[in-house]
Design a protein around this motif. Sequence first.
Motif, mmCIF file in Angstrom:
data_model
loop_
_atom_site.group_PDB
_atom_site.id
_atom_site.type_symbol
_atom_site.label_atom_id
_atom_site.label_comp_id
_atom_site.label_asym_id
_atom_site.label_seq_id
_atom_site.Cartn_x
_atom_site.Cartn_y
_atom_site.Cartn_z
ATOM 1 N N SER A 49 13.394 9.889 3.245
ATOM 2 C CA SER A 49 13.726 9.956 1.778
ATOM 3 C C SER A 49 12.956 10.572 0.911
ATOM 4 N N TRP A 50 11.642 10.795 1.225
ATOM 5 C CA TRP A 50 10.716 11.598 0.494
ATOM 6 C C TRP A 50 9.924 12.617 1.243
ATOM 7 N N SER A 51 9.180 13.540 0.699
ATOM 8 C CA SER A 51 8.106 14.486 1.352
ATOM 9 C C SER A 51 7.131 14.840 0.489
ATOM 10 N N SER A 52 6.038 14.829 1.146
ATOM 11 C CA SER A 52 4.678 15.231 0.303
ATOM 12 C C SER A 52 4.606 16.644 0.515
ATOM 13 N N ARG A 53 5.008 17.221 -0.526
ATOM 14 C CA ARG A 53 4.727 18.897 -0.338
ATOM 15 C C ARG A 53 3.491 19.444 -0.267
ATOM 16 N N VAL A 54 2.609 18.999 -1.258
ATOM 17 C CA VAL A 54 1.421 19.708 -1.482
ATOM 18 C C VAL A 54 0.641 19.035 -2.435
ATOM 19 N N ARG A 55 -0.645 19.204 -2.642
ATOM 20 C CA ARG A 55 -1.432 18.701 -3.745
ATOM 21 C C ARG A 55 -1.946 19.988 -4.440
ATOM 22 N N ILE A 56 -1.924 19.857 -5.938
ATOM 23 C CA ILE A 56 -2.431 21.264 -6.452
ATOM 24 C C ILE A 56 -3.251 20.804 -7.474
ATOM 25 N N LEU B 230 3.435 1.682 -9.336
ATOM 26 C CA LEU B 230 4.253 1.579 -8.115
ATOM 27 C C LEU B 230 5.653 2.532 -8.091
ATOM 28 N N PHE B 231 5.568 3.569 -7.443
ATOM 29 C CA PHE B 231 6.696 4.366 -7.239
ATOM 30 C C PHE B 231 7.060 4.303 -5.762
ATOM 31 N N ARG B 232 8.320 3.891 -5.725
ATOM 32 C CA ARG B 232 9.162 3.599 -4.545
ATOM 33 C C ARG B 232 10.377 4.292 -4.279
ATOM 34 N N SER B 233 10.567 4.709 -3.100
ATOM 35 C CA SER B 233 11.971 5.269 -2.816
ATOM 36 C C SER B 233 12.119 5.204 -1.306
ATOM 37 N N GLY B 234 13.568 5.053 -1.009
ATOM 38 C CA GLY B 234 14.137 4.731 0.131
ATOM 39 C C GLY B 234 15.456 4.490 0.430
ATOM 40 N N PRO B 235 16.118 4.502 1.564
ATOM 41 C CA PRO B 235 17.683 4.458 1.686
ATOM 42 C C PRO B 235 18.078 3.315 1.159
ATOM 43 N N ILE C 266 4.974 5.542 -2.848
ATOM 44 C CA ILE C 266 4.577 6.897 -2.913
ATOM 45 C C ILE C 266 3.241 7.097 -3.778
ATOM 46 N N ASP C 267 2.098 7.888 -3.179
ATOM 47 C CA ASP C 267 1.000 7.883 -3.850
ATOM 48 C C ASP C 267 1.032 8.695 -5.160
ATOM 49 N N CYS C 268 0.789 8.502 -6.095
ATOM 50 C CA CYS C 268 0.952 9.027 -7.428
ATOM 51 C C CYS C 268 -0.454 9.490 -7.898
ATOM 52 N N HIS C 269 -1.370 9.874 -7.333
ATOM 53 C CA HIS C 269 -2.636 10.438 -7.663
ATOM 54 C C HIS C 269 -2.259 11.972 -8.344
ATOM 55 N N GLU C 270 -2.791 12.361 -9.223
ATOM 56 C CA GLU C 270 -2.724 13.471 -10.191
ATOM 57 C C GLU C 270 -2.659 14.758 -9.184
ATOM 58 N N GLY C 271 -1.552 15.604 -9.180
ATOM 59 C CA GLY C 271 -1.481 16.808 -8.686
ATOM 60 C C GLY C 271 -0.633 16.577 -7.534
ATOM 61 N N HIS C 272 -0.270 15.326 -7.139
ATOM 62 C CA HIS C 272 0.454 15.276 -5.546
ATOM 63 C C HIS C 272 1.895 15.807 -5.866
ATOM 64 N N PRO D 102 0.693 -1.181 -0.197
ATOM 65 C CA PRO D 102 -0.027 -0.015 -0.066
ATOM 66 C C PRO D 102 0.844 1.333 -0.018
ATOM 67 N N CYS D 103 0.322 2.388 -0.304
ATOM 68 C CA CYS D 103 0.755 3.549 -0.455
ATOM 69 C C CYS D 103 1.252 4.042 1.068
ATOM 70 N N ALA D 104 2.569 4.643 1.332
ATOM 71 C CA ALA D 104 2.725 5.163 2.567
ATOM 72 C C ALA D 104 1.870 6.508 2.939
ATOM 73 N N GLU D 105 1.773 6.809 4.064
ATOM 74 C CA GLU D 105 1.314 8.108 4.599
ATOM 75 C C GLU D 105 1.917 9.335 4.040
#
Length: 612
Positions: free
Chosen positions: A52-59, A200-205, A213-219, A28-31
């Motif tokens: 390793s990643w940061s959810s900045r905003v949704r537009i 399936l977009f994944r990132s980590g050390p 990582i959630d890949c909904h449009e605008g994330h 599942p997608c991480a929070e």
Amino acid sequence: MATPAELIQKQHEEALSLLSIDSSKYCPCAERLNHGELPLTTKRSPTANQPSWSSRVRIDVTPLQEIVREGYNVNYHSNEKTSSSNTNLWHPVTAAQHNVSVCRPSHDQWGIGKIVLIFCDDFLQQCYHFPYWQMRADIRAAVQPILDVLGIQVSQCVRLLLASLPPQTTIPLHQDSGEWVHQTHRVHVPILVPSPEDILFRSGPDDATLQRIDCHEGHVFEINNAQRHAVTNGSSEHYRVHLILDYMDQPFRLPPVVLTPGEVLYQTRRSLNRVCDQGSRPTPSFMILGAQKAGTTSLYQYLTQHDLVIPAKRRETHCLDWRWDEKLKTVEQQREWCQKFYHTEELYKHAACLTGDSTPSYLLDSRRVIPRIQAIFNWPLRFFVMVREPVARAESHYAMVTSPVGTEAQLKTRGVEWRNKSFWQVVQEDLQQMHDCGLLPHWNVEEGIFDANVWKEFSGSAAEDQAWSLYLERHVLLNTGSYGLLARGLYELQLRSWLKTFRAGQFLVLVLERDLADTESIHRTMQRAWAHLGIPGITSLDDTSAQNTREYKSFVEEENEEKKEEGGESSLGGTRMAKKEYLQRFFQPYNERLEQLMEQHGWGSHNWSYEL
């Protein structure tokens, strides 16, 4: 290094399993957690507790969607022809006419579509603004909200493009590398993603701690692309479009290069090359002239670890001395012959890259080599000269030439002239040859006595130059390495001919014991070396080991011991003097001249000190 196809396929199958809700491996997608802008320091010195990643905003990305929707879901890499239109920005024909075609080998191989707006080379030497960005106000307006939420200006952006990932395609696990990575923030914005559950977009050390990582449009999310990441489009029918943005903390240091519609760019070896610049950098760009057994092989190996420095087809070309073809009568024929030893045709296309060779016999053989360089390589070459304490250099030279170990070609090149002679016999031969040419009026060969008054009058005189020329003419041989045991250590004399012909700024003189002594000094020296070539430095070398070394006993000390066993120290004429001290006394005035020359041109001090 490219990921093998079988490993990509394996990762793709694993990713499909992680995407399947019915699978026990479902991922599942991480929070979504907003950690703010990721500090660039985390790319150079990562720690386990850093995100390793940061959810900045949704537009809302609707305006950009409307511009790029047409034609995004088409495979332009298949053999089937597709019609182009001025409104389909993905079509290669449209891009070639109205934007700039960029050849990106790995992405093109995976069939990834692209709309490039801003791009830079991996060393951040130039930032290019593409016609679509310069001429399409609607594109700039659609992208501006993304820049606004990130709090950045266009002048900070060094890469901005849209990438369309085909269905059933995996970009394998990797981490980005290159000088640009540690100086930029990497942001992704999903633009067209019909089925986010298939991405399936994944990132980590590391591979064991990857997060989806959630890949909904605008994330709008930022990743540490110096860490591991991968993406799979598991959809069977839809492409996935992301906007990919790399920006710096500060505005780019130079105004952007504005490209013209219809241009072509090639991305290779971390460089960007405009087709209009083809052939602007002649081949070769540099030469390591010598001295032999002074670290030239190591220097060449370190230089060619830089992505912009392409090794010659053979490190020692010898195209200007014993491989010179006297049958070729025109300059064009001679140049073509010598350029066969380099990857000349390939380099013609890539002006950002350069090449050179390391032929350490050239430094001494100035009589032949200099006029040939002037004739066929009549552009401002860069030269490197390595020097080494001359007694140690002579011993290493003798050890190499008399060694029975090597290939047939190596043994042939070394020659046989010294095979049955002791080190000291070869020393005496070279001294006698120099004496016979009038080069040693200040030195009593038998007694090992230096006459300072004669030296004062002779040093740097026309008589010395004439005697040196005579020595080069008589005793610098072809098709053998068995010559010049001591002469190769008279560095200032060798450099004199070169500095009379070429500008001092074309030379960088390095000292083996000072500049290639350890990892720290090697890294420091290579920054100077790459600057001398006019290319940006790199932060690390994969291999700093010394090259072309061999174990051998000191021939001077060994022969001294043999003499002691026979009844005392070695006898040189009427004196009793250790052979090492004899050679140090001989080289001392030449070393002093070299020291003055190096200080004069900003090459530092060689720091060779003898206790005489």
